[in-house]
Design a protein around this motif. Structure first.
Motif, short mmCIF file in Angstrom:
data_model
loop_
_atom_site.label_atom_id
_atom_site.label_comp_id
_atom_site.label_asym_id
_atom_site.label_seq_id
_atom_site.Cartn_x
_atom_site.Cartn_y
_atom_site.Cartn_z
N TYR A 32 101.68 56.67 -15.38
CA TYR A 32 101.83 56.86 -16.82
C TYR A 32 101.91 58.34 -17.21
O TYR A 32 102.16 58.65 -18.37
CB TYR A 32 100.70 56.15 -17.57
N ASP A 33 101.73 59.23 -16.24
CA ASP A 33 101.92 60.66 -16.52
C ASP A 33 103.40 61.04 -16.45
O ASP A 33 103.90 61.73 -17.32
CB ASP A 33 101.10 61.51 -15.55
N CYS A 34 104.10 60.57 -15.40
CA CYS A 34 105.52 60.93 -15.25
C CYS A 34 106.46 59.74 -15.47
O CYS A 34 107.68 59.90 -15.44
CB CYS A 34 105.78 61.56 -13.88
N MET A 35 105.89 58.56 -15.69
CA MET A 35 106.64 57.33 -15.95
C MET A 35 107.58 56.93 -14.79
O MET A 35 108.64 56.37 -15.00
CB MET A 35 107.42 57.43 -17.27
N GLY A 59 101.31 64.25 -9.21
CA GLY A 59 99.89 64.52 -8.99
C GLY A 59 98.98 63.89 -10.03
O GLY A 59 97.77 64.04 -9.97
N GLY A 60 99.56 63.19 -10.99
CA GLY A 60 98.78 62.56 -12.05
C GLY A 60 97.88 61.45 -11.53
O GLY A 60 98.09 60.90 -10.46
#
Length: 113
Positions: A74-77, A93-94
């Motif tokens: 959900y950080d970079c989708m 890295g999320g």
């Protein structure tokens, strides 16, 4: 041993298909097993041999196909492949990942006569 109950379920599916399609014998069972399924493969092989005795799949070869663990970051989708449920995103890295596959175990196909 939960692998024994998994094999009981597999046997039920095989026998239902054998009845429905007039299958005399099953020679090979191919299972897809997700990385996060928790299935112990050596225990599953042992249980399969024991549980299939007396069925149309007695003596059948059990082939296990490994499926990767995948998650949505959900950080970079991006949908990414991960080795462990708590791994960070390999792309950014999320740490906000939701597993989307890898828990499954299903019969892919049967080789029959």
């Amino acid at each position: 041993m939960h692998e024994m109950s998994l094999c009981e379920g597999i046997r039920q599916v095989i026998e239902a298909q054998a009845d429905q399609h007039a299958i005399r014998a099953v020679k090979r069972v191919r299972l897809e097993i997700g990385k996060f399924s928790g299935v112990e493969k050596p225990a599953l092989e042992f249980a399969f041999e024991v549980v299939m005795r007396g069925s149309v799949a007695e003596g059948a070869v059990l082939e296990m196909i490994d499926l990767p663990g995948k998650a949505m970051c959900y950080d970079c989708m991006h949908e990414v492949e991960i080795d462990n449920r708590l791994d960070p995103c390999p792309d950014c890295g999320g740490g906000k990942l939701m597993p989307v596959s890898g828990d499954e175990m299903k019969i892919k196909d049967l080789e029959v006569v």
